[in-house]
Scaffold this motif. Structure first.
Motif, PDB file in Angstrom:
ATOM      1  N   ARG A  23       0.834  -1.200   0.000  1.00 54.42           N
ATOM      2  CA  ARG A  23       0.000   0.000   0.000  1.00 54.42           C
ATOM      3  C   ARG A  23       0.871   1.253   0.000  1.00 54.42           C
ATOM      4  NH1 ARG A  23      -4.091  -1.598   5.003  1.00 54.42           N
ATOM      5  NH2 ARG A  23      -4.709  -3.667   4.223  1.00 54.42           N
ATOM      6  N   ARG A  24       0.212   2.377  -0.255  1.00 64.10           N
ATOM      7  CA  ARG A  24       0.871   3.670  -0.208  1.00 64.10           C
ATOM      8  C   ARG A  24       0.068   4.567   0.726  1.00 64.10           C
ATOM      9  NH1 ARG A  24       1.477   8.050  -5.093  1.00 64.10           N
ATOM     10  NH2 ARG A  24      -0.747   8.178  -4.704  1.00 64.10           N
ATOM     11  N   GLU A  25       0.752   5.224   1.655  1.00 67.74           N
ATOM     12  CA  GLU A  25       0.070   6.112   2.598  1.00 67.74           C
ATOM     13  C   GLU A  25       0.725   7.488   2.573  1.00 67.74           C
ATOM     14  OE1 GLU A  25      -0.704   4.635   6.528  1.00 67.74           O
ATOM     15  OE2 GLU A  25      -0.970   2.560   5.827  1.00 67.74           O
ATOM     16  N   VAL A 476       6.477  -3.506   6.427  1.00 64.78           N
ATOM     17  CA  VAL A 476       5.901  -2.283   7.003  1.00 64.78           C
ATOM     18  C   VAL A 476       6.799  -1.757   8.118  1.00 64.78           C
ATOM     19  CG1 VAL A 476       3.932  -1.347   8.281  1.00 64.78           C
ATOM     20  CG2 VAL A 476       3.539  -2.929   6.374  1.00 64.78           C
ATOM     21  N   LEU A 477       7.246  -2.651   8.985  1.00 65.80           N
ATOM     22  CA  LEU A 477       8.096  -2.232  10.100  1.00 65.80           C
ATOM     23  C   LEU A 477       9.455  -1.716   9.620  1.00 65.80           C
ATOM     24  CD1 LEU A 477       7.323  -5.021  12.726  1.00 65.80           C
ATOM     25  CD2 LEU A 477       6.602  -2.623  12.807  1.00 65.80           C
ATOM     26  N   ARG A 478       9.978  -2.287   8.540  1.00 64.52           N
ATOM     27  CA  ARG A 478      11.247  -1.771   8.009  1.00 64.52           C
ATOM     28  C   ARG A 478      11.091  -0.312   7.565  1.00 64.52           C
ATOM     29  NH1 ARG A 478      11.986  -7.129   6.146  1.00 64.52           N
ATOM     30  NH2 ARG A 478      10.901  -6.700   4.178  1.00 64.52           N
ATOM     31  N   THR A 479       9.982  -0.012   6.903  1.00 65.56           N
ATOM     32  CA  THR A 479       9.744   1.374   6.490  1.00 65.56           C
ATOM     33  C   THR A 479       9.519   2.260   7.699  1.00 65.56           C
ATOM     34  OG1 THR A 479       8.767   0.616   4.404  1.00 65.56           O
ATOM     35  CG2 THR A 479       8.277   2.871   5.092  1.00 65.56           C
ATOM     36  N   CYS A 480       8.730   1.793   8.648  1.00 63.35           N
ATOM     37  CA  CYS A 480       8.463   2.585   9.851  1.00 63.35           C
ATOM     38  C   CYS A 480       9.738   2.829  10.651  1.00 63.35           C
ATOM     39  CB  CYS A 480       7.418   1.892  10.717  1.00 63.35           C
ATOM     40  SG  CYS A 480       5.748   1.915  10.038  1.00 63.35           S
TER      41      CYS A 480
END
Length: 492
Positions: A23-25, A476-480
């Motif tokens: 996804r993109r947020e 997701v956690l890597r990006t966060c």
């Protein structure tokens, strides 16, 4: 809940997109270099009223005052006779200069009202609060509890006001402490989510983003008010508070039954969770924690994970249903009426937590808390059960990561490591304390009665762990992690 379609427009701040899994947020990066844009974000706002002086009130009032300077007046509103008046005066809010006043007077005089009183007080006084709001005012919340309560009683927000939310992903004292660090450490601060429930003025999004930037949030993510309260209330009743409480109590007894001393049982349960497990997940994610283990420790982790995950999935799904149905919100409101007669007791006098006081006092650099693979597996299994419930319910990836993982390992667990899990359970918000007391025993009992016997009897279904390594949450956690504040959470 259907997956919300989230995007926003801002003419004041710079919106950018991040890829989270598939996804993109959209997000907004914060920073003190943006403070000169705040007058534009708060166009038409001459006064912000910060109502309440609990966990978030002191931090938000001071951060806003420091960020806004003379461009917008920040006034604290307290109920008549509030015991918090002296604390507000001690940090510079005074009746003499008009920055401290009676709560309803402040509401009536403010162009933007940040309602930071307790959930039970909001449920009790919302009609009076709504009546005091002037048309065109922006009502700000840092939790969606009131939306849930209004739905439960068949009422709505006043139609003539904006309704927005900014929800810092940390406790109020940390929101303030990291903001102060931000004066010298780039990127210090607590990330936040924002939501726009009603936009009457056409300025709701800018005001919400301005509020978040002024609080010092390094990154601001978008959600909805409904999604926020469903994930937040469910999260604190599951992984963030009740879950971790139930995990460590069950493991403490298990390790003692296997022959450990009370001190070692505490180290292998509580100290492992709040120490190395949380630190490793914070920087390297859940998968990084597993990869930190070797040989048979990985097998122990996988067994514990697969045994704990089904229990967490089932129980977190029940918690989510109870929150969504309104039952949990009603239970908080009902408890508010009982607490004067039946105040909540404290748990820190129990034997386990007295052992914890001794263990924390004896910490030393040459005696690190152990990275127990069984404890790590149970903790991650329970955490991933919550992740999957929120995924099934269509929450944004950023919200799932924050409410299931990041808030635990970057905010709450470090505080528990310093002060104790019992201290957190005894001193957090009334809503969270009620949830912990209600649901922690359920986690404890199900782990004790179902998960651990499955391990001991070699009856664990390996399917949960088989799905672990390829789970979307790891990306997701890597990006966060790239958006993690540049300093660790501050604990006074």
């Amino acid at each position: 809940m259907n997956s919300p379609s989230l995007d926003f427009e801002t003419a004041v701040f710079d919106k950018e997109y991040v890829a989270l899994g598939d996804r993109r947020e959209a997000i907004v990066r914060g920073g003190r270099h943006l403070f000169d844009r705040l007058p534009a974000a708060f166009e038409g706002v001459r006064q912000i009223g910060v109502i309440g002086w609990g966990s978030q009130g002191p931090a938000q009032a001071q951060n806003l005052r420091d960020s806004l300077g003379d461009s917008v007046k920040v006034v604290v509103g307290l109920r008549s006779g509030s015991r918090s008046k002296g604390a507000a005066e001690a940090v510079g809010f005074r009746e003499e200069d008009g920055t401290l006043g009676e709560m309803f007077d402040v509401i009536a005089a403010s162009d933007m009202v940040l309602l930071l009183i307790s959930d039970a007080a909001q449920a009790e006084h919302y009609r009076e609060i709504f009546a005091a709001l002037r048309p065109g005012t922006t009502l700000g919340l840092s939790h969606g509890f009131l939306l849930g309560h209004l739905g439960d009683v068949g009422e709505t927000f006043p139609p003539g006001v904006d309704v927005v939310a900014v929800c810092p992903k940390g406790m109020g004292p940390s929101v303030r402490a990291l903001y102060e660090q931000g004066a010298t450490v780039n990127g210090a601060g607590i990330n936040a989510s924002f939501a726009v429930e009603q936009d009457v003025t056409g300025r709701a999004t800018e005001r919400a983003l301005g509020w978040s930037v002024a609080l010092g949030a390094p990154y601001t993510f978008q959600t909805t008010l409904e999604s926020e309260y469903l994930s937040d209330l469910s999260g604190e009743r599951a992984m963030l508070l009740a879950g971790v409480h139930g995990i460590v109590e069950s493991l403490y007894r298990r390790y003692q039954s296997q022959g450990m001393t009370p001190d070692d049982a505490f180290r292998h349960s509580v100290e492992t969770v709040t120490g190395p497990v949380s630190r490793i997940i914070s920087k390297d994610g859940l998968l990084g924690l597993y990869h930190r283990l070797d040989g048979t420790d990985r097998e122990v982790f996988a067994q514990a994970y697969s045994a704990a995950y089904p229990v967490s999935l089932e129980l977190t799904a029940e918690i989510y249903d109870e929150v969504r149905s309104g039952n949990e919100i009603r239970s908080v409101v009902l408890a508010g009426h009982r607490l004067a007669r039946f105040p909540m007791g404290k748990i820190d006098r129990a034997e386990m937590w007295k052992v914890g006081q001794r263990v924390r006092a004896e910490r030393s650099e040459d005696r690190e808390a152990p990275l127990d693979p069984f404890t790590a597996g149970v903790f991650c299994g329970v955490m991933m059960g919550q992740v999957d419930v929120l995924l099934e319910q269509g929450h944004p990836y950023s919200e799932i990561a924050n409410e299931s993982v990041i808030e635990a390992v970057d905010s709450l667990n470090p505080y528990m490591h310093a002060r104790g899990i019992a201290h957190m359970v005894d001193n957090c918000s009334t809503t969270a304390r009620l949830g912990a007391r209600k649901w922690a025993p359920r986690f404890d009992y199900l782990l004790t009665q179902q998960s651990y016997p499955a391990v001991d009897d070699k009856e664990v279904d390996p399917a949960p762990f088989a799905a672990f390594e390829q789970h979307v949450i790891h990306g997701v956690l890597r990006t966060c992690a790239e958006m993690r504040p540049s300093v660790d959470i501050f604990v006074e």
